[in-house]
Motif scaffolding. Structure first.
Motif, short mmCIF file in Angstrom:
data_model
loop_
_atom_site.label_atom_id
_atom_site.label_comp_id
_atom_site.label_asym_id
_atom_site.label_seq_id
_atom_site.Cartn_x
_atom_site.Cartn_y
_atom_site.Cartn_z
N ILE A 46 0.82 -1.22 0.00
CA ILE A 46 0.00 0.00 0.00
C ILE A 46 0.85 1.26 0.00
CG2 ILE A 46 -1.95 -1.12 1.12
CD1 ILE A 46 -1.13 0.42 3.68
N ALA A 47 2.10 1.14 -0.40
CA ALA A 47 3.02 2.28 -0.34
C ALA A 47 2.48 3.50 -1.07
CB ALA A 47 4.38 1.89 -0.89
N GLY A 48 1.77 3.32 -2.16
CA GLY A 48 1.28 4.45 -2.93
C GLY A 48 -0.17 4.80 -2.67
N SER A 49 -0.77 4.19 -1.70
CA SER A 49 -2.18 4.40 -1.40
C SER A 49 -2.46 5.85 -1.02
CB SER A 49 -2.59 3.48 -0.24
OG SER A 49 -3.81 3.89 0.31
N ARG A 50 -3.51 6.40 -1.60
CA ARG A 50 -3.88 7.79 -1.29
C ARG A 50 -4.23 7.93 0.19
NH1 ARG A 50 -8.84 11.43 -3.50
NH2 ARG A 50 -8.21 13.28 -2.38
N ARG A 51 -4.96 6.96 0.74
CA ARG A 51 -5.35 7.03 2.15
C ARG A 51 -4.12 7.01 3.05
NH1 ARG A 51 -7.22 9.20 6.12
NH2 ARG A 51 -7.69 7.92 7.90
N ALA A 52 -3.11 6.22 2.68
CA ALA A 52 -1.89 6.17 3.47
C ALA A 52 -1.22 7.54 3.50
CB ALA A 52 -0.93 5.11 2.92
N ARG A 53 -1.21 8.23 2.37
CA ARG A 53 -0.62 9.58 2.34
C ARG A 53 -1.44 10.54 3.20
NH1 ARG A 53 0.09 8.32 -3.25
NH2 ARG A 53 -1.85 9.39 -3.67
N ASP A 54 -2.78 10.41 3.15
CA ASP A 54 -3.64 11.28 3.96
C ASP A 54 -3.35 11.11 5.45
OD1 ASP A 54 -4.82 12.11 1.62
OD2 ASP A 54 -6.66 10.93 1.90
N VAL A 55 -3.16 9.89 5.88
CA VAL A 55 -2.86 9.61 7.28
C VAL A 55 -1.56 10.31 7.68
CG1 VAL A 55 -2.15 7.79 8.87
CG2 VAL A 55 -4.14 7.46 7.42
N LEU A 56 -0.56 10.22 6.84
CA LEU A 56 0.72 10.87 7.15
C LEU A 56 0.57 12.37 7.23
CD1 LEU A 56 3.23 8.77 5.04
CD2 LEU A 56 2.77 8.65 7.49
N ILE A 57 -0.20 12.94 6.33
CA ILE A 57 -0.43 14.38 6.36
C ILE A 57 -1.15 14.77 7.65
CG2 ILE A 57 -1.72 16.27 5.28
CD1 ILE A 57 -1.10 14.84 2.57
N ASP A 58 -2.17 13.99 8.03
CA ASP A 58 -2.89 14.27 9.27
C ASP A 58 -1.97 14.24 10.49
OD1 ASP A 58 -5.22 14.49 7.80
OD2 ASP A 58 -5.96 12.49 8.33
N LEU A 59 -1.09 13.23 10.53
CA LEU A 59 -0.16 13.12 11.66
C LEU A 59 0.86 14.26 11.66
CD1 LEU A 59 0.45 9.27 11.76
CD2 LEU A 59 -0.89 10.64 13.36
N GLN A 60 1.32 14.66 10.48
CA GLN A 60 2.27 15.77 10.40
C GLN A 60 1.63 17.07 10.86
OE1 GLN A 60 3.30 15.11 6.29
NE2 GLN A 60 5.35 14.40 6.85
N ILE A 61 0.39 17.28 10.47
CA ILE A 61 -0.33 18.49 10.91
C ILE A 61 -0.51 18.47 12.43
CG2 ILE A 61 -2.56 19.68 10.86
CD1 ILE A 61 -2.69 18.87 7.85
N ALA A 62 -0.91 17.31 12.96
CA ALA A 62 -1.08 17.19 14.41
C ALA A 62 0.24 17.46 15.12
CB ALA A 62 -1.62 15.82 14.77
N SER A 63 1.34 16.96 14.56
CA SER A 63 2.65 17.19 15.16
C SER A 63 2.98 18.68 15.20
CB SER A 63 3.73 16.44 14.37
OG SER A 63 5.00 16.77 14.86
N SER A 64 2.71 19.37 14.12
CA SER A 64 3.03 20.81 14.09
C SER A 64 2.10 21.63 14.98
CB SER A 64 2.99 21.33 12.65
OG SER A 64 1.66 21.32 12.16
N ARG A 65 0.91 21.10 15.28
CA ARG A 65 -0.04 21.79 16.15
C ARG A 65 -0.11 21.18 17.54
NH1 ARG A 65 -5.37 20.43 14.42
NH2 ARG A 65 -5.88 21.71 16.19
N ALA A 66 0.87 20.42 17.93
CA ALA A 66 0.82 19.65 19.18
C ALA A 66 0.42 20.51 20.38
CB ALA A 66 2.16 18.97 19.43
N ARG A 67 0.93 21.72 20.47
CA ARG A 67 0.61 22.55 21.64
C ARG A 67 -0.84 23.03 21.64
NH1 ARG A 67 4.57 26.19 19.37
NH2 ARG A 67 3.50 27.43 17.83
#
Length: 96
Positions: A46-67
């Motif tokens: 599933i390396a190229g799965s669109r949903r997999a990319r979405d999950v990573l984007i969501d986690l990256q956004i959460a990381s940048s907004r952690a506070r």
């Protein structure tokens, strides 16, 4: 795979004690989650799965907004990351 299991446990433990986490600790856990998911995803079909990319984007956004995350959102995000990593680990073990 035992290090992956240990990281899953760490994420769950952090989610259960989210009030004790600093924003920096939360961000570091989420960044590690992104790296782990990318690595595991690269080993699966599933390396190229669109949903997999979405999950990573969501986690990256959460990381940048952690506070700015509420304790509930922080807990849910950590548990989501743990669940995704667990599912990828199971997929890989099934392929072995």
């Amino acid at each position: 795979m035992s290090s992956i299991h240990a990281f899953i446990c760490e994420l769950i433990r952090a989610a259960n004690e989210v009030e004790k986490l600093t924003a920096r600790e939360m961000s570091r856990l989420l960044d590690r989650s992104v790296d782990t998911i990318r690595d595991l995803r690269g080993q699966t079909e599933i390396a190229g799965s669109r949903r997999a990319r979405d999950v990573l984007i969501d986690l990256q956004i959460a990381s940048s907004r952690a506070r700015d995350l509420s304790p509930e959102d922080a807990r849910d995000t950590l548990l989501d990351a743990a669940e995704i990593i667990r599912a990828l680990r199971i997929m890989l073990e099934g392929d072995s």
